[in-house]
Enzyme design. Structure first.
Site, PDB file in Angstrom:
ATOM      1  N   GLY A   1       0.835  -1.205   0.000  1.00 28.44           N
ATOM      2  CA  GLY A   1       0.000   0.000   0.000  1.00 28.44           C
ATOM      3  C   GLY A   1       0.867   1.250   0.000  1.00 28.44           C
ATOM      4  O   GLY A   1       1.800   1.347   0.794  1.00 28.44           O
TER       5      GLY A   1
ATOM      6  N   ARG B   1       1.209  -5.210  -5.070  1.00 27.79           N
ATOM      7  CA  ARG B   1       1.367  -6.362  -4.171  1.00 27.79           C
ATOM      8  C   ARG B   1       1.575  -7.545  -5.104  1.00 27.79           C
ATOM      9  O   ARG B   1       0.665  -7.913  -5.845  1.00 27.79           O
ATOM     10  CB  ARG B   1       0.115  -6.556  -3.317  1.00 27.79           C
ATOM     11  CG  ARG B   1      -0.215  -5.351  -2.425  1.00 27.79           C
ATOM     12  CD  ARG B   1      -1.357  -5.682  -1.480  1.00 27.79           C
ATOM     13  NE  ARG B   1      -1.986  -4.489  -0.923  1.00 27.79           N
ATOM     14  CZ  ARG B   1      -1.589  -3.868   0.183  1.00 27.79           C
ATOM     15  NH1 ARG B   1      -0.548  -4.317   0.842  1.00 27.79           N
ATOM     16  NH2 ARG B   1      -2.229  -2.808   0.634  1.00 27.79           N
TER      17      ARG B   1
ATOM     18  N   ASP C   1       5.005  -4.445   6.203  1.00 26.58           N
ATOM     19  CA  ASP C   1       5.548  -5.737   6.648  1.00 26.58           C
ATOM     20  C   ASP C   1       5.679  -6.762   5.522  1.00 26.58           C
ATOM     21  O   ASP C   1       6.687  -7.472   5.442  1.00 26.58           O
ATOM     22  CB  ASP C   1       4.759  -6.303   7.840  1.00 26.58           C
ATOM     23  CG  ASP C   1       3.261  -6.330   7.618  1.00 26.58           C
ATOM     24  OD1 ASP C   1       2.808  -5.882   6.546  1.00 26.58           O
ATOM     25  OD2 ASP C   1       2.543  -6.806   8.514  1.00 26.58           O
TER      26      ASP C   1
ATOM     27  N   THR D   1       4.401   2.845   5.322  1.00 29.64           N
ATOM     28  CA  THR D   1       3.003   2.401   5.449  1.00 29.64           C
ATOM     29  C   THR D   1       2.272   3.393   6.332  1.00 29.64           C
ATOM     30  O   THR D   1       2.858   3.926   7.282  1.00 29.64           O
ATOM     31  CB  THR D   1       2.901   0.992   6.067  1.00 29.64           C
ATOM     32  OG1 THR D   1       1.543   0.761   6.496  1.00 29.64           O
ATOM     33  CG2 THR D   1       3.798   0.794   7.272  1.00 29.64           C
TER      34      THR D   1
ATOM     35  N   ASP E   1       0.019   2.531   8.297  1.00 24.91           N
ATOM     36  CA  ASP E   1      -0.502   1.788   9.457  1.00 24.91           C
ATOM     37  C   ASP E   1       0.315   1.918  10.742  1.00 24.91           C
ATOM     38  O   ASP E   1      -0.184   1.626  11.827  1.00 24.91           O
ATOM     39  CB  ASP E   1      -0.607   0.288   9.121  1.00 24.91           C
ATOM     40  CG  ASP E   1      -1.703   0.008   8.101  1.00 24.91           C
ATOM     41  OD1 ASP E   1      -2.526   0.905   7.854  1.00 24.91           O
ATOM     42  OD2 ASP E   1      -1.725  -1.107   7.554  1.00 24.91           O
TER      43      ASP E   1
ATOM     44  N   ASP F   1       2.521  -0.013  11.844  1.00 22.39           N
ATOM     45  CA  ASP F   1       2.556  -1.300  12.547  1.00 22.39           C
ATOM     46  C   ASP F   1       3.892  -2.033  12.389  1.00 22.39           C
ATOM     47  O   ASP F   1       3.919  -3.254  12.286  1.00 22.39           O
ATOM     48  CB  ASP F   1       1.400  -2.194  12.071  1.00 22.39           C
ATOM     49  CG  ASP F   1       1.432  -2.426  10.570  1.00 22.39           C
ATOM     50  OD1 ASP F   1       2.173  -1.721   9.870  1.00 22.39           O
ATOM     51  OD2 ASP F   1       0.717  -3.323  10.096  1.00 22.39           O
TER      52      ASP F   1
ATOM     53  N   ARG G   1      -5.971  -2.443   8.961  1.00 21.79           N
ATOM     54  CA  ARG G   1      -6.540  -3.796   8.898  1.00 21.79           C
ATOM     55  C   ARG G   1      -6.234  -4.580  10.182  1.00 21.79           C
ATOM     56  O   ARG G   1      -7.095  -5.237  10.722  1.00 21.79           O
ATOM     57  CB  ARG G   1      -5.919  -4.502   7.691  1.00 21.79           C
ATOM     58  CG  ARG G   1      -6.755  -5.575   7.110  1.00 21.79           C
ATOM     59  CD  ARG G   1      -6.214  -6.049   5.781  1.00 21.79           C
ATOM     60  NE  ARG G   1      -4.832  -5.651   5.526  1.00 21.79           N
ATOM     61  CZ  ARG G   1      -4.330  -5.500   4.311  1.00 21.79           C
ATOM     62  NH1 ARG G   1      -5.104  -5.690   3.266  1.00 21.79           N
ATOM     63  NH2 ARG G   1      -3.072  -5.170   4.130  1.00 21.79           N
TER      64      ARG G   1
HETATM   65  O1  F6P Z   1      -1.383  -1.342   4.730  1.00 19.17           O
HETATM   66  C1  F6P Z   1      -1.921  -0.124   4.389  1.00 19.17           C
HETATM   67  C2  F6P Z   1      -3.397  -0.230   4.098  1.00 19.17           C
HETATM   68  O2  F6P Z   1      -3.840   1.043   3.720  1.00 19.17           O
HETATM   69  C3  F6P Z   1      -4.246  -0.791   5.236  1.00 19.17           C
HETATM   70  O3  F6P Z   1      -4.551   0.158   6.224  1.00 19.17           O
HETATM   71  C4  F6P Z   1      -5.442  -1.263   4.471  1.00 19.17           C
HETATM   72  O4  F6P Z   1      -6.114  -2.279   5.160  1.00 19.17           O
HETATM   73  C5  F6P Z   1      -4.849  -1.797   3.209  1.00 19.17           C
HETATM   74  O5  F6P Z   1      -3.631  -1.106   3.013  1.00 19.17           O
HETATM   75  C6  F6P Z   1      -5.714  -1.653   1.986  1.00 19.17           C
HETATM   76  O6  F6P Z   1      -5.044  -2.212   0.905  1.00 19.17           O
HETATM   77  P1  F6P Z   1      -5.517  -2.101  -0.618  1.00 19.17           P
HETATM   78  O7  F6P Z   1      -5.287  -0.701  -1.074  1.00 19.17           O
HETATM   79  O8  F6P Z   1      -4.675  -3.076  -1.352  1.00 19.17           O
HETATM   80  O9  F6P Z   1      -6.973  -2.446  -0.612  1.00 19.17           O
END
Ligand code: F6P
Length: 328
Positions: A16, A77, A108, A131, A133, A135, A177
């Protein structure tokens, strides 16, 4: 470890995207050029490494990117990089360009990829925490987290205006998430009535009681922040449950979603991205491999990637205590 000779560094953003990734790429490239290295951009993360989407980066490629949201290297990804065949192709492509080391900017999953690649092929790699997040262990804040919290708070302030005008109860869903860092920061920063995060289960009865008490105290509006990965579901599920207990409430739901991933990075994110970008290149030159560069108490710290990605960074209990005191 005795440093290997490094002449060409590849940089990529993966997973992300987050505000400040461009600032980090710029700092990595500028630092590399400063140390007379050749710098390569790997487009679309590991996917681009497999597709051989790799281009040499010069100073002119990184002008006016620091202030821009997103990542000009693009992100993805990659499912293929999770397979041994995918990683073999990626390695062959790196070798064909003579790239001897990598800087991987991501969360991560992205850092796990760098760790695996180092173990299998011995390609020196340093990760940067990119990120929203927050985390990752080994850093007080990840690149993009501060901007995402600011964006969430700005949006919640606006929701508060309309919530107050109509005496409504709003459930606002923020990203995260598996982690409640954005939720707790945005919740404290926007005077939320309650904050629900993935790491902690709040029984629905507690939430309902809290809202009833606030109604008695004649609070004009109520905003409940829900992290998307909450144990009892997202904002919509929670709102539906609460509605059953409080049918007389006028309830609305807002999901902030990917809004939180965009925008020009805050001054704080620009600063940490810049410091960590330089730290990544200097770390590689000093023989620090398979580590993530982070900032703890404003000092650069290199943490083994394996340790940084372990899920042991949790929302500070004291933040919860503060949120509780301020929402009664
Ligand atoms: O890891 C970053 C993040 O924004 C999370 O907070 C979220 O759950 C996820 O990515 C969403 O991913 P995508 O854009 O692939 O739906």
């Amino acid at each position: 470890m005795e440093p290997k000779t490094i002449k060409k560094i590849g940089v990529l953003t993966s997973g992300g995207d987050s505000p400040g990734m461009n600032a980090a790429i710029r700092a990595v490239v500028r630092a590399g050029l400063y140390y007379d290295l050749e710098m390569y951009g790997i487009y679309r993360g590991y996917e681009g490494m497999i597709q051989n989407d790799i281009k040499k980066l010069e100073s002119r490629h990184i002008t006016h990117v620091l202030e821009r949201g997103g990542t000009f290297l693009k992100s993805a990804r990659s499912a293929e990089f999770r397979t041994p065949e995918g990683r073999q192709t990626a390695y062959n492509n790196l070798k064909s360009h003579g790239i001897d080391a990598l800087v991987v900017i991501g969360g991560d999953g992205s850092l796990t990829g760098a760790h695996l690649f180092y173990k299998e092929y011995g390609v020196p790699a340093i990760g940067l925490p990119g990120t929203i997040d927050n985390d990752l262990s080994g850093t007080d804040s990840t690149i993009g987290f501060d901007t995402a919290c600011n964006t969430a708070i700005e949006a919640i302030d606006k929701i508060r205006d309309t919530a107050t005008s109509h005496d409504r109860l709003f459930f606002v869903e923020v990203m995260g998430r598996d982690a409640g860092f954005i939720a707790i920061n945005a919740g404290i920063g926007s005077a939320a009535a309650a904050i629900l995060i993935p790491e902690k289960k709040m029984p629905i009865e507690h939430l309902v009681d809290k809202l009833k008490i606030r109604t008695k105290a004649k609070k004009a509006s109520n905003i409940v922040i829900v992290a998307e990965g909450g144990k009892s579901g997202g904002a919509t599920e929670i709102a539906n449950l609460v509605k059953k207990h409080l049918p007389y409430y006028d309830i609305k739901v807002t999901i902030l979603g990917h809004l939180q991933r965009g925008g020009s990075p805050s001054s704080f994110d620009r600063l940490i991205a810049s410091k960590l970008g330089v730290a990544a290149v200097e770390g590689l030159l000093q023989g620090k491999y398979d580590v993530m560069a982070g900032l703890i108490n404003n000092k650069v710290v290199y943490t083994p990637i394996k340790k940084a990605i372990v899920d042991d960074k949790s929302v500070d209990e004291d933040d919860f205590r503060v949120a509780k005191i301020l929402s009664t």
